[in-house]
Design a protein around this motif. Structure first.
Motif: not given
Length: 149
Positions: A26-31, A47-52, A59-62, A100-105
């Protein structure tokens, strides 16, 4: 699922002092995802990002290779992670939907993260990168990943 104490993200030290699963969930999933991608020897992960949907939270990144995922739960099947996430958020927030989007950064780049309303690694109470490395090292990869190395 864990639900953090409301408002805790506004208190850097309290946020930092949460257990790892809550901190990275909850807040540092991207790290956690960024460190995994930077340090892993497993091929094919991204990486993938759940974007509400607009106006919704959660939102959540994994990271995933399309079959296996890694986040604050450790390793899991990607589809099971997504089903669990959807179930929890739809239970708590009626009508919750996301894509769900693929992370491009780069997931550890402060400017890129800030542009997406996330903290960079240097903006936490302490350095989250070593903490993420310890967390990742504490999780045993599933046998199918051990064969890929």
């Amino acid at each position: 699922m864990y639900w953090p104490t409301p408002g805790i993200k506004k208190h850097p030290e309290k946020r930092w002092n949460q257990p790892d699963r809550i901190f990275f969930g909850f807040g540092a999933c991207h790290i956690l995802a960024g460190v995994f991608l930077e340090d892993t020897s497993f091929g094919g992960f991204y990486g993938e990002w759940i974007v509400p949907n607009d106006g919704l939270h959660g939102n959540h990144m994994y990271v995933t290779n399309g079959q296996i995922a890694f986040d604050f739960h450790g390793y899991s099947e990607r589809e099971k992670l997504l089903a669990h996430y959807w179930r929890g958020h739809q239970f708590k927030f009626q009508g919750w939907q996301a894509k769900v989007v693929k992370i491009d950064f780069p997931l550890l780049d402060t400017a890129e993260l800030n542009a997406r309303k996330h903290l960079g690694p240097n903006q936490y109470f302490d350095d989250p990168i070593p903490r993420a490395r310890r967390f990742i090292a504490s999780k045993n990869p599933p046998p199918e990943l051990q064969r890929i190395e």
